[in-house]
Design an enzyme around this catalytic site. Structure first.
Site, PDB file in Angstrom:
ATOM      1  N   ASP A  52       0.839  -1.205   0.000  1.00 30.14           N
ATOM      2  CA  ASP A  52       0.000   0.000   0.000  1.00 30.14           C
ATOM      3  C   ASP A  52       0.876   1.259   0.000  1.00 30.14           C
ATOM      4  O   ASP A  52       0.388   2.370  -0.143  1.00 30.14           O
ATOM      5  CB  ASP A  52      -1.009  -0.002   1.167  1.00 30.14           C
ATOM      6  CG  ASP A  52      -0.344  -0.001   2.531  1.00 30.14           C
ATOM      7  OD1 ASP A  52       0.898  -0.115   2.612  1.00 30.14           O
ATOM      8  OD2 ASP A  52      -1.071   0.116   3.546  1.00 30.14           O
ATOM      9  N   SER A  53       2.206   1.061   0.093  1.00 28.15           N
ATOM     10  CA  SER A  53       3.130   2.179  -0.073  1.00 28.15           C
ATOM     11  C   SER A  53       3.000   2.773  -1.476  1.00 28.15           C
ATOM     12  O   SER A  53       3.515   3.863  -1.729  1.00 28.15           O
ATOM     13  CB  SER A  53       4.570   1.739   0.191  1.00 28.15           C
ATOM     14  OG  SER A  53       4.888   0.597  -0.580  1.00 28.15           O
ATOM     15  N   ASP A  91      -0.850  -6.352  -0.339  1.00 27.32           N
ATOM     16  CA  ASP A  91      -1.053  -5.671   0.934  1.00 27.32           C
ATOM     17  C   ASP A  91      -2.538  -5.382   1.129  1.00 27.32           C
ATOM     18  O   ASP A  91      -3.205  -4.911   0.199  1.00 27.32           O
ATOM     19  CB  ASP A  91      -0.301  -4.333   0.884  1.00 27.32           C
ATOM     20  CG  ASP A  91       0.394  -4.025   2.184  1.00 27.32           C
ATOM     21  OD1 ASP A  91       0.230  -4.791   3.160  1.00 27.32           O
ATOM     22  OD2 ASP A  91       1.127  -3.015   2.215  1.00 27.32           O
ATOM     23  N   LYS A 120      -0.784  -9.519   3.088  1.00 30.80           N
ATOM     24  CA  LYS A 120      -0.118  -8.992   4.282  1.00 30.80           C
ATOM     25  C   LYS A 120      -1.073  -8.022   4.957  1.00 30.80           C
ATOM     26  O   LYS A 120      -1.774  -7.273   4.267  1.00 30.80           O
ATOM     27  CB  LYS A 120       1.178  -8.270   3.913  1.00 30.80           C
ATOM     28  CG  LYS A 120       1.857  -7.595   5.110  1.00 30.80           C
ATOM     29  CD  LYS A 120       3.183  -7.012   4.746  1.00 30.80           C
ATOM     30  CE  LYS A 120       3.111  -5.624   4.135  1.00 30.80           C
ATOM     31  NZ  LYS A 120       2.427  -4.594   4.963  1.00 30.80           N
ATOM     32  N   GLU A 122      -1.510  -5.309   8.566  1.00 33.54           N
ATOM     33  CA  GLU A 122      -0.871  -4.657   9.712  1.00 33.54           C
ATOM     34  C   GLU A 122      -1.681  -4.897  10.979  1.00 33.54           C
ATOM     35  O   GLU A 122      -2.913  -4.876  10.945  1.00 33.54           O
ATOM     36  CB  GLU A 122      -0.775  -3.141   9.463  1.00 33.54           C
ATOM     37  CG  GLU A 122       0.097  -2.776   8.280  1.00 33.54           C
ATOM     38  CD  GLU A 122       0.211  -1.262   8.079  1.00 33.54           C
ATOM     39  OE1 GLU A 122      -0.232  -0.479   8.952  1.00 33.54           O
ATOM     40  OE2 GLU A 122       0.762  -0.871   7.026  1.00 33.54           O
ATOM     41  N   GLU A 189       8.750  -3.697  11.308  1.00 36.42           N
ATOM     42  CA  GLU A 189       9.148  -2.398  10.744  1.00 36.42           C
ATOM     43  C   GLU A 189       9.457  -1.397  11.846  1.00 36.42           C
ATOM     44  O   GLU A 189       8.685  -1.259  12.815  1.00 36.42           O
ATOM     45  CB  GLU A 189       8.016  -1.864   9.847  1.00 36.42           C
ATOM     46  CG  GLU A 189       8.312  -0.472   9.290  1.00 36.42           C
ATOM     47  CD  GLU A 189       7.455  -0.073   8.107  1.00 36.42           C
ATOM     48  OE1 GLU A 189       6.612  -0.886   7.665  1.00 36.42           O
ATOM     49  OE2 GLU A 189       7.643   1.059   7.618  1.00 36.42           O
TER      50      GLU A 189
HETATM   51  O1  KIV Z   1       3.576  -1.183   1.720  1.00 34.98           O
HETATM   52  C1  KIV Z   1       4.766  -1.507   1.839  1.00 34.98           C
HETATM   53  O2  KIV Z   1       5.613  -1.222   1.004  1.00 34.98           O
HETATM   54  C2  KIV Z   1       5.122  -2.255   3.038  1.00 34.98           C
HETATM   55  C3  KIV Z   1       6.559  -2.669   3.198  1.00 34.98           C
HETATM   56  C4  KIV Z   1       7.427  -1.528   3.420  1.00 34.98           C
HETATM   57  C5  KIV Z   1       6.714  -3.721   4.227  1.00 34.98           C
HETATM   58  O3  KIV Z   1       4.292  -2.539   3.829  1.00 34.98           O
END
Ligand code: KIV
Length: 293
Positions: A52-53, A91, A120, A122, A189
């Site tokens: 999600d970055s 994500d 993934k 959080e 992280e």
């Molecule tokens: O969204 C992302 O890029 C991340 C990584 C930095 C682990 O969650």
């Protein structure tokens, strides 16, 4: 150029990643948000994350909170079309795994249907229910603890976590409970190296660190950070291995100069008419408009 100690064609699976932890083989993970980055990264890294970055790295947002399921779907589909050999993880964006078990399963299941191997998400103790719901549906889950960017408002900014006894013990407890709930791996992280190393020691599943020191089973960095495409200040844990931003600007600037000088394109960069047509085209003139038209 040394690429990877692993075969660049070997399909990476979850059991393989877990075996690597046992063998002490470190895991390399990066992000990809499109087919270009996926093709560059795939022969080299073990895990590709459609993170999600993408929100702050590519879409111009200040943080990851505005990223939606449909945005991740869009970027995941682009990456999945390249059929990566690396393990492909999607994500779960903010609010996609908070509202209900049903919504969580549908969102994560949709990612798997679009080509992801796993998702993934959080969070710790407060997300165990959702992790269990996904694992129950055969959806593999990577956990994510520490400086979790979706909690930016609660943390009061992007700040290193786990520096007090309460926070450190909570993180170890959360890590343990996420493993028990069925996570196959964990991103750690923005936490002290000693804490990440201890979590790695107590867990059977691999840990992937970002700003969490050397004691993790592997490392993840955002693709754009590794290749130096990030414009502006990066966190202290980022190491850029190239100045991609400057290299690309230099290439574009040379091309723009050639355009302005009239040295681009050359003959061999152009298409030609068949000889028989050349004269006809050279002599062609528009029809005179007939009166009344
Ligand atoms: O969204 C992302 O890029 C991340 C990584 C930095 C682990 O969650």
């Amino acid at each position: 150029m040394s690429h990877t100690p692993q075969s660049p064609t070997q399909r990476v699976t979850i059991p393989l990643v877990q075996q690597w932890k046992e063998e002490g083989r470190r895991i390399a993970m990066t992000t990809a948000y499109d087919a270009v980055a996926a093709r560059i990264a795939d022969p080299i890294v073990d895990i590709i994350l459609v993170g999600d970055s993408v929100g702050n790295v590519c879409l111009g947002f200040d943080n990851t909170l505005p990223v939606s399921v449909s945005m991740i779907n869009h970027h995941l589909e682009a990456v999945a079309r390249t059929r990566p050999r690396a393990l492909l993880i999607a994500d779960m964006p903010f609010l996609s795994f908070h509202v209900s078990r049903e919504e969580t399963i549908r969102n994560a299941g949709g990612f798997l249907q679009r080509g992801a191997d796993a998702v993934k998400l959080e969070g710790g103790a407060n997300r165990l229910d959702m992790v269990r719901a996904l694992v129950d549906c055969e959806i593999p889950v990577m956990g994510h603890l520490g400086l979790t960017p979706q909690s930016v408002n609660v943390m009061g900014g992007f700040k290193v976590q786990g520096r007090t006894a309460t926070d450190a013990f909570r993180l170890l407890e959360d890590a343990h409970r996420l493993e028990e709930a069925g996570c196959f791996a964990l991103v750690l992280e923005g936490i002290p190296a000693e804490l990440a190393a201890r979590a790695t020691e107590i867990l059977k599943i691999p840990t992937i660190g970002i700003g969490a020191g050397l004691g993790c089973s592997g490392q993840v960095l955002v693709f754009h950070d590794v290749v130096g495409l990030t414009d502006g200040k990066t966190p202290k844990f980022v190491r850029a291995y190239s100045n991609g931003f400057q290299l690309m600007q230099e290439a574009l600037s040379r091309w723009a100069t050639d355009v302005r000088d009239g040295t681009f394109p050359r003959g061999q960069e152009s298409y030609r008419l068949p000889d028989a047509l050349k004269e006809l085209v050279a002599n062609w003139t528009p029809h005179e408009p007939t009166s009344g038209s």
